[in-house]
Design a protein around this motif. Structure first.
Motif, PDB file in Angstrom:
ATOM      1  N   SER A 233       3.226  12.440  16.439  1.00  0.00           N
ATOM      2  CA  SER A 233       2.191  11.811  15.619  1.00  0.00           C
ATOM      3  C   SER A 233       2.122  10.316  15.890  1.00  0.00           C
ATOM      4  O   SER A 233       1.053   9.720  15.880  1.00  0.00           O
ATOM      5  CB  SER A 233       2.474  12.027  14.133  1.00  0.00           C
ATOM      6  OG  SER A 233       2.417  13.380  13.806  1.00  0.00           O
ATOM      7  N   PHE A 234       3.286   9.717  16.135  1.00  0.00           N
ATOM      8  CA  PHE A 234       3.339   8.283  16.419  1.00  0.00           C
ATOM      9  C   PHE A 234       2.505   7.948  17.641  1.00  0.00           C
ATOM     10  O   PHE A 234       1.764   6.974  17.676  1.00  0.00           O
ATOM     11  CB  PHE A 234       4.792   7.856  16.646  1.00  0.00           C
ATOM     12  CG  PHE A 234       4.952   6.449  17.155  1.00  0.00           C
ATOM     13  CD1 PHE A 234       4.903   5.375  16.280  1.00  0.00           C
ATOM     14  CD2 PHE A 234       5.150   6.200  18.505  1.00  0.00           C
ATOM     15  CE1 PHE A 234       5.039   4.084  16.748  1.00  0.00           C
ATOM     16  CE2 PHE A 234       5.291   4.907  18.978  1.00  0.00           C
ATOM     17  CZ  PHE A 234       5.231   3.850  18.093  1.00  0.00           C
TER      18      PHE A 234
ATOM     19  N   ASP B 218      -2.477  10.862   2.034  1.00  0.00           N
ATOM     20  CA  ASP B 218      -3.164  10.461   3.261  1.00  0.00           C
ATOM     21  C   ASP B 218      -2.769  11.354   4.436  1.00  0.00           C
ATOM     22  O   ASP B 218      -2.925  10.999   5.581  1.00  0.00           O
ATOM     23  CB  ASP B 218      -2.817   8.988   3.541  1.00  0.00           C
ATOM     24  CG  ASP B 218      -3.630   8.404   4.686  1.00  0.00           C
ATOM     25  OD1 ASP B 218      -4.785   8.814   4.833  1.00  0.00           O
ATOM     26  OD2 ASP B 218      -3.098   7.559   5.417  1.00  0.00           O
TER      27      ASP B 218
ATOM     28  N   SER C 188      -0.840   0.986   5.866  1.00  0.00           N
ATOM     29  CA  SER C 188      -0.423   2.230   5.231  1.00  0.00           C
ATOM     30  C   SER C 188      -1.401   3.381   5.366  1.00  0.00           C
ATOM     31  O   SER C 188      -1.078   4.492   5.005  1.00  0.00           O
ATOM     32  CB  SER C 188      -0.090   1.991   3.761  1.00  0.00           C
ATOM     33  OG  SER C 188      -1.002   1.130   3.169  1.00  0.00           O
ATOM     34  N   LYS C 189      -2.575   3.123   5.890  1.00  0.00           N
ATOM     35  CA  LYS C 189      -3.519   4.235   6.057  1.00  0.00           C
ATOM     36  C   LYS C 189      -3.475   4.732   7.495  1.00  0.00           C
ATOM     37  O   LYS C 189      -3.355   3.951   8.429  1.00  0.00           O
ATOM     38  CB  LYS C 189      -4.940   3.774   5.732  1.00  0.00           C
ATOM     39  CG  LYS C 189      -5.162   3.546   4.245  1.00  0.00           C
ATOM     40  CD  LYS C 189      -5.592   4.816   3.538  1.00  0.00           C
ATOM     41  CE  LYS C 189      -5.947   4.549   2.087  1.00  0.00           C
ATOM     42  NZ  LYS C 189      -5.095   5.188   1.116  1.00  0.00           N
ATOM     43  N   ARG C 190      -3.624   6.033   7.627  1.00  0.00           N
ATOM     44  CA  ARG C 190      -3.677   6.597   8.968  1.00  0.00           C
ATOM     45  C   ARG C 190      -5.052   6.364   9.569  1.00  0.00           C
ATOM     46  O   ARG C 190      -6.031   6.209   8.845  1.00  0.00           O
ATOM     47  CB  ARG C 190      -3.449   8.098   8.890  1.00  0.00           C
ATOM     48  CG  ARG C 190      -2.053   8.474   8.489  1.00  0.00           C
ATOM     49  CD  ARG C 190      -1.919   9.967   8.644  1.00  0.00           C
ATOM     50  NE  ARG C 190      -0.605  10.420   8.214  1.00  0.00           N
ATOM     51  CZ  ARG C 190      -0.259  11.688   8.252  1.00  0.00           C
ATOM     52  NH1 ARG C 190      -1.103  12.606   8.677  1.00  0.00           N
ATOM     53  NH2 ARG C 190       0.940  12.052   7.862  1.00  0.00           N
TER      54      ARG C 190
ATOM     55  N   ASP D 137      -2.146   2.971  19.895  1.00  0.00           N
ATOM     56  CA  ASP D 137      -2.978   3.384  21.006  1.00  0.00           C
ATOM     57  C   ASP D 137      -4.145   4.178  20.427  1.00  0.00           C
ATOM     58  O   ASP D 137      -4.046   4.717  19.345  1.00  0.00           O
ATOM     59  CB  ASP D 137      -2.168   4.285  21.938  1.00  0.00           C
ATOM     60  CG  ASP D 137      -2.638   4.151  23.363  1.00  0.00           C
ATOM     61  OD1 ASP D 137      -3.716   3.589  23.555  1.00  0.00           O
ATOM     62  OD2 ASP D 137      -1.914   4.604  24.258  1.00  0.00           O
TER      63      ASP D 137
ATOM     64  N   GLY E 163       0.808  -1.214   0.000  1.00  0.00           N
ATOM     65  CA  GLY E 163       0.000   0.000   0.000  1.00  0.00           C
ATOM     66  C   GLY E 163       0.838   1.259   0.000  1.00  0.00           C
ATOM     67  O   GLY E 163       0.396   2.324  -0.404  1.00  0.00           O
ATOM     68  N   LYS E 164       2.067   1.128   0.492  1.00  0.00           N
ATOM     69  CA  LYS E 164       2.886   2.314   0.647  1.00  0.00           C
ATOM     70  C   LYS E 164       4.344   1.906   0.475  1.00  0.00           C
ATOM     71  O   LYS E 164       4.740   0.854   0.980  1.00  0.00           O
ATOM     72  CB  LYS E 164       2.668   2.864   2.053  1.00  0.00           C
ATOM     73  CG  LYS E 164       2.917   4.332   2.230  1.00  0.00           C
ATOM     74  CD  LYS E 164       2.735   4.680   3.704  1.00  0.00           C
ATOM     75  CE  LYS E 164       2.065   6.006   3.891  1.00  0.00           C
ATOM     76  NZ  LYS E 164       1.893   6.333   5.317  1.00  0.00           N
TER      77      LYS E 164
ATOM     78  N   CYS F 132       0.111   9.825  19.275  1.00  0.00           N
ATOM     79  CA  CYS F 132      -1.200  10.455  19.507  1.00  0.00           C
ATOM     80  C   CYS F 132      -2.335   9.442  19.428  1.00  0.00           C
ATOM     81  O   CYS F 132      -2.553   8.829  18.396  1.00  0.00           O
ATOM     82  CB  CYS F 132      -1.455  11.565  18.497  1.00  0.00           C
ATOM     83  SG  CYS F 132      -3.055  12.363  18.751  1.00  0.00           S
ATOM     84  N   PRO F 133      -3.092   9.269  20.520  1.00  0.00           N
ATOM     85  CA  PRO F 133      -4.180   8.292  20.494  1.00  0.00           C
ATOM     86  C   PRO F 133      -5.343   8.743  19.624  1.00  0.00           C
ATOM     87  O   PRO F 133      -6.173   7.925  19.247  1.00  0.00           O
ATOM     88  CB  PRO F 133      -4.604   8.188  21.958  1.00  0.00           C
ATOM     89  CG  PRO F 133      -4.175   9.453  22.578  1.00  0.00           C
ATOM     90  CD  PRO F 133      -2.967   9.917  21.830  1.00  0.00           C
ATOM     91  N   SER F 134      -5.407  10.022  19.306  1.00  0.00           N
ATOM     92  CA  SER F 134      -6.491  10.500  18.456  1.00  0.00           C
ATOM     93  C   SER F 134      -6.061  10.598  17.000  1.00  0.00           C
ATOM     94  O   SER F 134      -6.764  11.173  16.188  1.00  0.00           O
ATOM     95  CB  SER F 134      -6.987  11.863  18.933  1.00  0.00           C
ATOM     96  OG  SER F 134      -7.697  11.717  20.141  1.00  0.00           O
ATOM     97  N   HIS F 135      -4.889  10.049  16.679  1.00  0.00           N
ATOM     98  CA  HIS F 135      -4.373  10.018  15.302  1.00  0.00           C
ATOM     99  C   HIS F 135      -4.329  11.410  14.680  1.00  0.00           C
ATOM    100  O   HIS F 135      -4.637  11.581  13.505  1.00  0.00           O
ATOM    101  CB  HIS F 135      -5.232   9.111  14.417  1.00  0.00           C
ATOM    102  CG  HIS F 135      -5.254   7.693  14.877  1.00  0.00           C
ATOM    103  ND1 HIS F 135      -4.375   6.756  14.413  1.00  0.00           N
ATOM    104  CD2 HIS F 135      -6.039   7.057  15.760  1.00  0.00           C
ATOM    105  CE1 HIS F 135      -4.619   5.597  14.996  1.00  0.00           C
ATOM    106  NE2 HIS F 135      -5.624   5.754  15.823  1.00  0.00           N
TER     107      HIS F 135
ATOM    108  N   THR G 298      -7.820   6.688  21.481  1.00  0.00           N
ATOM    109  CA  THR G 298      -8.606   7.384  22.487  1.00  0.00           C
ATOM    110  C   THR G 298      -9.567   6.414  23.154  1.00  0.00           C
ATOM    111  O   THR G 298      -9.727   6.407  24.374  1.00  0.00           O
ATOM    112  CB  THR G 298      -9.398   8.505  21.796  1.00  0.00           C
ATOM    113  OG1 THR G 298      -8.486   9.297  21.064  1.00  0.00           O
ATOM    114  CG2 THR G 298     -10.123   9.356  22.783  1.00  0.00           C
TER     115      THR G 298
ATOM    116  N   GLU H 113      -8.512   7.309  11.858  1.00  0.00           N
ATOM    117  CA  GLU H 113      -9.444   8.430  11.808  1.00  0.00           C
ATOM    118  C   GLU H 113      -9.016   9.507  12.804  1.00  0.00           C
ATOM    119  O   GLU H 113      -8.676   9.210  13.950  1.00  0.00           O
ATOM    120  CB  GLU H 113     -10.848   7.915  12.169  1.00  0.00           C
ATOM    121  CG  GLU H 113     -11.934   8.929  11.944  1.00  0.00           C
ATOM    122  CD  GLU H 113     -13.236   8.532  12.638  1.00  0.00           C
ATOM    123  OE1 GLU H 113     -14.169   9.318  12.611  1.00  0.00           O
ATOM    124  OE2 GLU H 113     -13.300   7.422  13.211  1.00  0.00           O
TER     125      GLU H 113
ATOM    126  N   PRO I 298      -2.822  14.665  12.962  1.00  0.00           N
ATOM    127  CA  PRO I 298      -1.629  14.886  12.123  1.00  0.00           C
ATOM    128  C   PRO I 298      -0.755  15.991  12.687  1.00  0.00           C
ATOM    129  O   PRO I 298      -0.568  17.031  12.069  1.00  0.00           O
ATOM    130  CB  PRO I 298      -2.222  15.261  10.767  1.00  0.00           C
ATOM    131  CG  PRO I 298      -3.548  15.857  11.081  1.00  0.00           C
ATOM    132  CD  PRO I 298      -4.035  15.224  12.352  1.00  0.00           C
TER     133      PRO I 298
END
Lengths: 442, 286, 322
Positions: free
Chosen positions: A414-415, B120, A360-362, C17, A325-326, A417-420, C19, A364, A422
């Motif tokens: 960014s790695f 992305d 490969s996708k980030r 991880d 994918g990447k 962050c639990p809320s993904h 939320t 939400e 950017p």
């Protein structure tokens, strides 16, 4: 307790799949595309034209300033054209296309494997040779090495630090080089020490490479002033400022160069390139590249000529897995995702990482829950959540006050962050804008 | 009785003292402000869009009052009408400016421009452009995240999600230029407005060589120069493999539209052409 | 067919991880407390918790779906936590409609009107609780007796209430439960606040899972303990033993589960300690000199309001000094 740096850091899964794979020579490609900008600084200016015959090691683009380097042909053959082509960002960059014919090297290059230990050049002669050979930092930043070796007026280097950390997950090129070319690296270190007029060099290696630590400690006994220090596995230890901090305990002040605390940092791969350039007259036109990834059938370490298309490396490592994918040039933390397999290997390419579709996708993007993880992992002691907001809202004067320019873009925020969110995307954007503002002030 | 007296007296003294203090304070901190600034400001649209080049309507009003000549000052939102009322307040002559309208010079919608990679990262044009050339083979074209839409204070840009390129709504656009600033690819141009929203534009910014440009996008300008030759008004120039139509010189004759081999030049607002359909028929007949 | 690769700026890997995971870890940490409250107060405790949770989730869903017209986020676990925490802060015999009003105040006013999870300035569960405390003081402070004591549920005083209302400390000590009972949770009070040991256990679990750091709970409890000790040492006849101050009321629950709420607490360790000390000082002041027997809820809310200020002035240690 093993040494490491003071602030922050993360520990991503190491995934060093190719750690026990010997370095192999990649078969010569049919054509190469050698970009003229493979380093930080001014792009080199081409000195060949369409139809010229070139040999391996011949200068094909000349350095165009002090912070710039020569580019050498990595193959022998005929120049097809000097033109633009999309680089790893998808933007067109100038470069030289060469059709490969045979493998004819310049005569002065010593192609034997024999170790040449003795040298009787003085410091400035060594720097000159390094500059001519087009050597840049091979850790990924590609800063011209000769510039580092000439400290600004009034500053003096006290110690040379060698970066054998390889803190990026997956990558093993430096690790293999340390195992297979330990003596050559040691001679390279001697050369760098001589040119900097320092009598102390420390090689920092993370503890997940015990074989390299053992071998280099053994070898270092035969060389004056060189020592090895084992470091705790922690990303981004390979960052210049973090390595200095881990090894010497000193912190490079905000906005200053490492030389401000008397340190010069060089990658072990660069030390090897210096050895080849000075002792073997071989300019920098090939490097070790790791080809890896969870779906790759044969994770490998290749010695690759600069300008070889990524597709050739992927082919040699068993072909492109179905669900790729990447494709990342470099490691997963700081490497660059490339839009196509036509992108060539350059001096700064330390690895090719093929990521599977599902990796490969980030995730939400959700609201910031102010968990402060980004703050606690930032190795520079910044507040990524705040810098991101300032970037989003275009508040650049405040971002500058919050020291956005100190960010080393390691991606730990960014790695983690639990809320993904950017975080680094916006910080990098803010950094770019603040940089412009600072430059326009001068 | 005496209570009332004392009360009145005390209040009177306090009042008098306060008045005296206030008077001196007012004298000390008096700032002269031209009352015409307020008047001018009132006649402005109060959008605070910055299209005039000043930080909001108030700053523009100050500049107008200071100016001796309104030639350099223009409120694009209010247009000629507003500038006339400003001029009458200040007793100056209004300089008539041709109204303008923004246009996105890219026609690389998804059906014209195949995707070659998928971005992305954070969904803004600025970040995308700073890190990659774009999701298609064309590094000059629209990224479609809508930084212009976000910058527009007048809801004049429709993102057209999924199409790949936003659309400017001429009737709402006031040519403030906020989108021009916001576009990292420099695609948006303020062009002269013609009646009925008619325009003839090279909807492309691709500076790559013809073959490369064409490969990345069906409707890319390949810099062939046919339009330049056919134009009778010197409105078309070619630079870096790219044609450009100067909207101030263009007479909307549409000759260039028919000669363009890649349909990079588009016409907007004209009734459908008869000849074109015939051509189409004949080509399908072949 | 040619592959279409994804491109994005680095980094390309993520810690895995989320939320949601963090939120559910908090829920897990609270489950033993819930179980204990059912054990102590009977099924009434479960009834209160269920009503609070269902009401919180329902309000979150309905307001987001129909009022704000955004994608509902009830699965992220934050409304679940708010519901449980709200129920932990009320007596087990609270009428159902009061609980629902509390949930509306918590979710509607304190959380969603500020922009939902992450945007709120004040801890939603505490806003709900204080809203109820001020609106329905009688119902909120009539505590049922521990069902294990055998007497059918009538109202009984909490340890803090006893201290506040007693004429002298000696008198209070006579009617107070023993320290052991307070540690285990064999006393009266709100659902979640009675068992100090289980609260500490939950806190340790969250520390281990890196949901919280030690700074806030330790700062709050230490401040209360130190101030209470000072007064106690000066005059033990007027001021109560610090062990009672620490173990009684909602202090433990507040320090471990509510002051540590990520959204409303400062970002840096230094800031968190300032925050914790502030809560401790305000709590003990209200307890000793205020009209209310308990002050932790007000203390946390007041310090929540200071959080942006603390974040603004207390910066992390920067690399390279200055």
């Amino acid at each position: 307790m093993l040494k490491t740096f003071n602030l922050g850091g993360v520990h991503p899964p190491e995934n060093k799949l190719s750690a026990d794979k010997k370095i192999e020579n990649l078969p010569l490609p049919k054509t190469v595309f050698i970009p003229v900008a493979q380093h930080i600084g001014a792009p080199a200016s081409p000195v060949v034209k369409r139809g010229d015959e070139v040999k391996v090691g011949q200068v094909i683009a000349q350095s165009s300033g002090f912070v710039s380097t020569n580019i050498h042909s990595s193959v022998s053959g005929k120049v097809k054209k000097v033109d633009v082509s999309a680089d790893s960002s998808g933007y067109s960059k100038q470069g030289i296309f060469i059709d490969v014919a045979g493998d004819e090297w310049l005569e002065e290059i010593d192609r034997t494997e024999e170790l040449v230990k003795e040298f009787n050049l003085d410091g400035s002669e060594i720097v000159k040779k390094i500059q001519e050979a087009g050597i840049v930092g091979l850790g990924g930043a590609t800063f011209p090495t000769h510039v580092k070796l000439v400290p600004p007026k009034g500053m003096k280097a006290e110690v040379l630090l060698l970066n054998g950390v390889e803190c990026e997950p997956y990558l093993t090129s430096d690790h293999r080089l340390m195992l297979e070319k330990a003596d050559e690296i040691m001679v390279g270190i001697q050369l760098l020490m001589k040119s900097l007029q320092v009598n102390k060099a420390v090689i920092g290696i993370e503890n997940n490479k015990p074989d390299a630590i053992q071998l280099l400690t053994e070898k270092a006994k035969n060389y004056q002033g060189v020592s090895v220090v084992a470091l705790k596995v922690q990303y981004p230890q390979g960052g210049e400022k973090q390595l200095i901090n881990a090894v010497t305990g000193k912190e490079v002040p905000s906005g200053a160069l490492p030389i401000a605390v008397g340190a010069v940092v060089s990658n072990v791969g660069t030390a090897f390139a210096v050895y080849e350039a000075v002792q073997k007259n071989k300019p920098l036109f090939e490097r070790v590249v790791t080809v890896t990834g969870k779906g790759v059938s044969k994770p490998s370490n290749f010695r690759v000529r600069v300008g070889t298309a990524t597709s050739e490396l992927v082919e040699a490592a068993g072909g492109l897995p179905e669900n790729t994918g990447k494709v990342i040039s470099g490691g997963p933390m700081m490497g660059r995702a490339i839009p196509s397999l036509d992108v060539p290997v350059t001096k700064g390419t330390s690895g090719i990482l093929l990521m599977q579709e599902e990796e490969s996708k980030r995730g939400e993007v959700l609201n910031c829950i102010r968990c402060a993880r980004c703050v606690s992992v930032c190795p520079m002691g910044l507040e990524p959540y705040l810098l991101m907001t300032l970037g989003e809202k275009n508040i650049f004067d405040r971002a500058e006050d919050e020291r956005v320019m100190d960010c080393i873009e390691c991606g730990s925020c960014s790695f983690t962050c639990p809320s993904h969110r950017p975080l680094l995307d916006y910080i990098r954007y803010g950094k770019g804008k603040v940089g412009q503002i600072i430059r326009s002030r001068k | 009785m005496s209570i009332i007296l004392y009360t009145v007296a005390t209040l009177a003294i306090i009042g008098a003292t306060a008045a005296i203090i206030l008077y001196f304070v007012a004298q000390k901190f008096k700032v002269f402000e031209d009352p015409r600034i307020d008047e001018v400001e009132e006649s402005l649209p109060s959008a605070n869009c910055g299209g005039c080049g000043f930080a909001g309507c108030r700053a523009f009003a100050e500049a107008c009052v200071k100016a001796t000549d309104l030639g350099e000052l223009n409120c694009p939102v209010g247009g000629a009408e507003t500038m006339e009322s400003v001029a009458s307040i200040l007793g100056l002559e209004a300089v008539k400016k041709a109204p303008r309208v923004a246009f996105i010079r890219c026609n690389g919608t998804c059906d014209h421009r195949p995707k070659t990679n998928a971005f992305d990262g954070a969904s803004t044009c600025a970040i995308s452009a700073a890190s990659y050339g774009g999701e298609t083979g064309c590094e000059y074209g629209c990224l479609g995240y809508g930084d212009c839409v976000a910058a527009c204070e007048f809801d004049a840009i429709d993102l057209r999600a999924g199409m790949g390129v936003p659309l400017i709504l001429d009737d709402k656009c006031v040519a403030c230029g906020a989108c021009v600033e916001a576009c990292p690819k420099n695609l948006i141009e303020l062009r002269k407005m013609y009646p009925k929203g008619r325009k003839v534009v090279v909807a492309c910014r691709n500076e790559a060589k013809g073959g490369v440009a064409r490969k990345s996008c069906e409707v890319a300008c390949i810099g062939c120069g046919k339009c330049e030759k056919v134009c009778n008004f010197d409105a078309i120039t070619i630079e870096n493999n790219l044609a450009f139509i100067d909207s101030d010189k263009c007479k909307l004759c549409r000759k260039c539209v028919s000669v363009c081999p890649t349909h990079a030049i588009i016409e907007v607002g004209f009734p459908p052409r008869k000849i074109k359909e015939e051509e189409k028929e004949s080509s399908t007949a072949k | 067919m040619k592959n279409i690769f994804t491109v994005a700026p680095s980094p390309h890997v993520h810690s895995n991880d989320s939320t949601q995971k963090i939120m559910y870890r908090v829920v897990y940490a609270m489950l033993p407390l819930l179980a204990w409250s059912v054990f102590v107060f009977g099924l009434d405790a479960l009834r209160v918790t269920l009503i609070a949770v269902v009401a919180s989730l329902a309000f979150e869903y309905l307001i987001q779906k129909f009022l704000l017209k955004v994608k509902p986020t009830i699965t992220d676990g934050s409304a679940l936590i708010t519901g449980i925490l709200l129920s932990f802060n009320v007596p087990s015999n609270l009428p159902w409609w009061i609980i629902i009003i509390g949930a509306l105040a918590a979710i509607g006013i304190a959380k969603l009107s500020f922009g939902g999870l992450g945007g709120n300035i004040f801890n939603p569960a505490l806003v709900g609780r204080v809203f109820l405390l001020i609106s329905f003081p009688v119902q909120m402070t009539s505590w049922p007796v521990n069902i294990k004591s055998g007497i059918d549920a009538v109202t009984a005083a909490t340890p803090l209430g006893i201290i506040k209302e007693s004429t002298s400390i000696a008198d209070a000590l006579n009617s107070l439960p023993s320290i052991t009972d307070m540690l285990i949770g064999n006393t009266g009070g709100s659902l979640g606040e009675i068992s100090a040991i289980l609260i500490i256990l939950g806190g340790l679990y969250m520390l281990w899972k890196k949901v919280i750091t030690w700074h806030i709970p330790v700062a709050v409890i230490a401040t209360v303990a130190i101030i209470a000790s000072i007064f106690w040492l000066i005059n033990p006849d007027v001021y109560i033993n610090p062990a009672y101050q620490v173990l009684s009321g909602g202090l433990m629950l507040g320090a471990v589960f509510m002051a540590t709420d990520m959204v409303t607490s400062p970002m840096t360790p230094k800031g968190q300690i300032i925050f914790g000390v502030g809560i401790g000082l305000i709590t003990i002041s209200i307890r000793m000199f205020g009209a209310y027997p308990e002050g932790i809820s007000f203390a946390i809310l007041i310090m929540n309001a200071f959080t942006p200020l603390i974040n603004n002035y207390v910066k992390p240690k920067r690399f390279g000094g200055k």
